[in-house]
Each structure stands twice: as C-alpha cells, then as structure tokens.
Design an enzyme around this catalytic site. Structure first.
Site: not given
Length: 311
Positions: A10, A90
């Site tokens: 992200q 992530s």
C-alpha cells in the site's frame, strides 16, 4: 545474474497505474476481471477513475495485489524466470505468495479484501496515525516510542531502510513521538496520509479475527522461497506461512532485514514487479552492492527482460 522478485504494498498505488502495460498485454484486463469478480467490485474502474475509492484500504489491497500479479505474469510469459527468492512489503507479501504458487489468486483477492476491511474497522476513523521518521538510528526511535507510550500506543512498525522507519499508533501518541524524535535529531518526522495504523498492536483484535479467514483458505508450499516480513525468513511448512500472515498484521515489517536475507541467499538484483519504484529506491539505501529496478511500463519491462537474458 541471481535475482529476487519483490512486490510493493500500500502507498504505491496511483490513478492510471497499469495503463501502459494494459495497452500492450491482454492479461492485465483478464487478471483485473478475475479480481473484480472475486469481490464484486470493479477494480479497473476504480484505479482509472476514483482516487478516493482507490485509497480506501479495502480497495487498495486487492488493486495492488492484482497489479503486482499482472506485472509478474507478463514478465513470466515473456521470459523463463528463475528467481532465487520472492518477497513483498506488507500487502506485497500476498502477491509473492500468489506468484510462488503458494496461494490461489482468486482466494488471495478475497483474503486481502477481508484484511483491508478488518484493518479499517480495527480503530475508529481518525483515531490512528502513522509517521515516517527520516535520519535517525532504529534504536533511538524504539526508545522514544517506549518513552511516549504513556500517552497511548505508539510503535516502530516499518524498518524500511537504515534511516527510514515508520511509526504507528494512536494519533496523539504518534504526534507527541514525532516531536520527541525531532528533538532527538530526526531530519524529518512526516505524518502519512493513511487512515489505518498498520502493523502495530492496535491491529491485534483484527488479527485474531483474520486468522479465521486465513485458516479457511488452502495454501501450498511455495515453488520459490518467500521471505516473510515478520522474521525476514522463509517458512518450512504451511502452518508457518499462515501464522506469519496473521502476525504480520500487528508486528513490524522487517524490510531491511528481508533484503539482507535475500543477499545472504546469493541475490545480486531485486526486480520490483508492480506500480511505483519504492522498493527499488530502498534497496540502494539498504545495500549499495545490490542493484534494483522496477517494472512499471513496457520500456522498463523490456530492459528487465534484456538484463535477465544477458546475465
């Protein structure tokens, strides 16, 4: 040349991402269609028309997974790939698991949509915060976070490169910690435009609930070693993969250590598959002896293929 393929998370999303590759490779629209069908959301429309919707965590995560996987599929169809390892920052870890055949793409899209929803609802809107801290030693940042935690939850959560660490937690505690870190000599303490304080203990309840989703999905052992964020190491069994994905929600991303682990495996170059060049930039800060490049359009795709072919 020994290389690893890495996938962004992200923050690398942008309106119109993938448009150049989409014009040249039909597999992009096929993968986005499959992703959209999995969650009943028109992801292609969102990434081309609606910045606000794209920045919603529950949309960003499937959109970035689809973008990273589509980029990887193009590369793998253009040239015979033999990476020593894979990793992702992530959310990008899920893309790595899909690319390594550990996780089915359709299942992964549903899983990261759920992950985004749980993260979004874990803290009331506006009560969490994240900040990037530049130019300070990791140890000093951890010490100041501990010092400030009497004001609320605040933790070091992304060890991105030497001198670049992200902190996360409750808004007031993060703001206070930024002041402490500036006093301690940080070059910058920059509040990030995110709505969810990822990878900190505020995500523990979300992680407990997320475990049910992870347990309901079938995983296989990877074809290629996938380096996980939580311990900068690869898994030896499926239960290990699952537990590391659950822990990843509330434990720090050890990206610096992950890159050094890849080097330890013999990797000389990192190829970033997916929108943006964030991980390529971090690689040079982590270890100057490693080269890195990002595939973001047809030109960068061709130069990557050339480099792998001539190695």
């Amino acid at each position: 040349m020994k290389y690893s393929i890495v996938f962004p998370g992200q923050g690398s999303q942008s309106l119109g991402m993938m448009s150049d590759l989409n014009q040249n490779f039909s597999i992009v629209s096929e993968i986005f269609q499959e992703a959209s069908d999995a969650i009943n959301v028109d992801l292609w429309k969102i990434i081309n028309e609606d910045q606000e919707a794209l920045n919603l965590t529950e949309n960003t995560q499937p959109a970035m997974l689809a973008a990273g996987y589509a980029t990887y599929k193009i590369l793998s169809e253009e040239i015979n790939l033999a990476p020593l390892s894979m990793a992702g920052h992530s959310l990008g870890e899920y893309t790595a698991l899909v690319a390594s055949n550990s996780l089915n793409f359709f299942d992964a899209i549903k899983l990261v949509k759920k992950r985004g929803q749980l993260m979004q609802s874990a803290v009331p809107n506006g009560s969490g915060s994240m900040a990037a801290i530049l130019g300070l030693d990791d140890r000093v940042i951890i010490e100041r976070c501990n010092q400030a935690s009497k004001n609320g939850v605040v933790e070091a959560v992304n060890f991105n490169s030497p001198g670049q660490v992200v902190i996360a937690g409750e808004k007031e505690a993060v703001t206070y910690t930024c002041e402490l870190l500036k006093e301690a000599g940080a070059k910058r303490a920059l509040i990030l435009p995110v709505s969810v304080p990822s990878h900190c203990s505020l995500m523990k309840d979300a992680a407990n609930e997320f475990k049910n989703s992870v347990d309901s999905i079938e995983f296989r052992m990877n074809d290629v070693k996938v380096i996980h964020n939580v311990d900068a190491d690869y898994s030896s069994n499926i239960e290990d993969i699952k537990s590391k994905l659950v822990e990843q929600l509330y434990r720090p991303v050890l990206w610096t250590s992950s890159v050094l682990k890849m080097k330890e495996l013999g990797v000389e170059k990192l190829i970033e598959a997916g929108p943006g060049k964030v991980l390529s930039g971090l690689t040079r800060r982590i270890d100057k002896s490693l080269s890195a490049s990002a595939i973001i359009d047809v030109i960068s795709l061709k130069s990557t293929i050339e480099e792998i072919s001539n190695a």
